[in-house]
Design an enzyme around this catalytic site. Sequence first.
Site, PDB file in Angstrom:
ATOM      1  N   HIS A 290       0.820  -1.221   0.000  1.00 21.60           N
ATOM      2  CA  HIS A 290       0.000   0.000   0.000  1.00 21.60           C
ATOM      3  C   HIS A 290       0.849   1.264   0.000  1.00 21.60           C
ATOM      4  CE1 HIS A 290       1.177   0.261   4.166  1.00 21.60           C
ATOM      5  NE2 HIS A 290       0.274   1.175   4.489  1.00 21.60           N
ATOM      6  N   ALA A 292       5.291   2.726   0.818  1.00 15.33           N
ATOM      7  CA  ALA A 292       6.683   2.373   1.094  1.00 15.33           C
ATOM      8  C   ALA A 292       6.827   1.585   2.387  1.00 15.33           C
ATOM      9  CB  ALA A 292       7.539   3.639   1.166  1.00 15.33           C
TER      10      ALA A 292
END
Length: 382
Positions: A290, A292
């Site tokens: 979703h 980093a």
Amino acid sequence: MGNFPDADAQARVRLFASASSWIEGAARLQLQQLAGRPGMLAVAGMPDLHPGHHGPVGCAALARGVVFPEIIGTDIGCGMQFWPLDLPERRLKRDKAVERLAALEGVWEGDARALLAEHGVDAGAHADQIGTVGGGNHFCEVQAVETLVDAAAGMAAGLAPGGLALLVHSGSRGFGAEVRARHHVDGTAGLALEGAGADYLADHDAALRYARLNRRVIAWRALQAVRADGEERIDSPHNLAERQGDLVLHRKGAAPSDRGLVPVPGSRGTLTYLVEPLAPPDGALSSLAHGAGRKHDRASMSGRMRAAAGSLDRLIRTPLGGHVICTDRQLLMEEAPDAYKDIDKVVADLEAKGLARVVAVLRPVLTFKTARIRREQDRRGR
């Protein structure tokens, strides 16, 4: 969650990350412990995996006959919403937009209760939070199209070279927290799907609708601030439970890969990738990274940023030329780009593992975080 998982639990885990990815040992252990819960059939870890309070963030978990509210957490329905704009970057009046975006801190002047009622949601006192971003890693960001890797797919999504888009990251605010408290579970047993679990999912689904509407109203307000029109093209929640017969697919910081294109942002100082999910490999549980994912927790970031020469000067100006709208110095440090993993490596893992391919790359231009300074007691309570 202090017990070491058994061999059967470990066999139910798939981690979609390369050997060079930054995955902490604590996150790996939490993933395996999650697989050892009653009724758990399979667990998938994404390349943005990192430790969380009640289990790992950046994972999906499939269980039979049971739902685990604490896996989803308090911010039910948290996710990303993506709006291509009709305004090219060259025509954006940045200084004026910065001033007007600060108004996102205030209460939305529309009829929140009527909007929620239209979608079957009774949020009580939390209705007034509709259209507000919240704290933590939430944001509303104006982005510029940096590269169209697949021009046809990018243009089909409403993007054009030199164009702008809006990315909103927020969730169900206090309403989701109320739902979680209403269905509190001690330990790791979860709720039986037929009974208390079904009751939780009904309230959970209302919080999902609230979260999507919240992102939509934030986007409406941001469009007014930048003097642009836009269209909602993507809404991608990443904290949710999805019932499939007697099965429940939990996602905690994992985006669904069965609903079209997915935005995968890095940080306010790095790029966002718009990706097209591919046919999911075995064990991926129809999920993607979703974002980093955190590399350093919030508590450690103040010291890290103060120790770096000139670090505070670059907190509201990014290496990519972006501007951050945030008056809370503590939050600026907690959410600095250095707190996050290398988004390029995360996306490279998604591609290498056959999970997704890149359609477009976007650059942050204006990032709204908050115009409110938290009180000291708020900071201690986080």
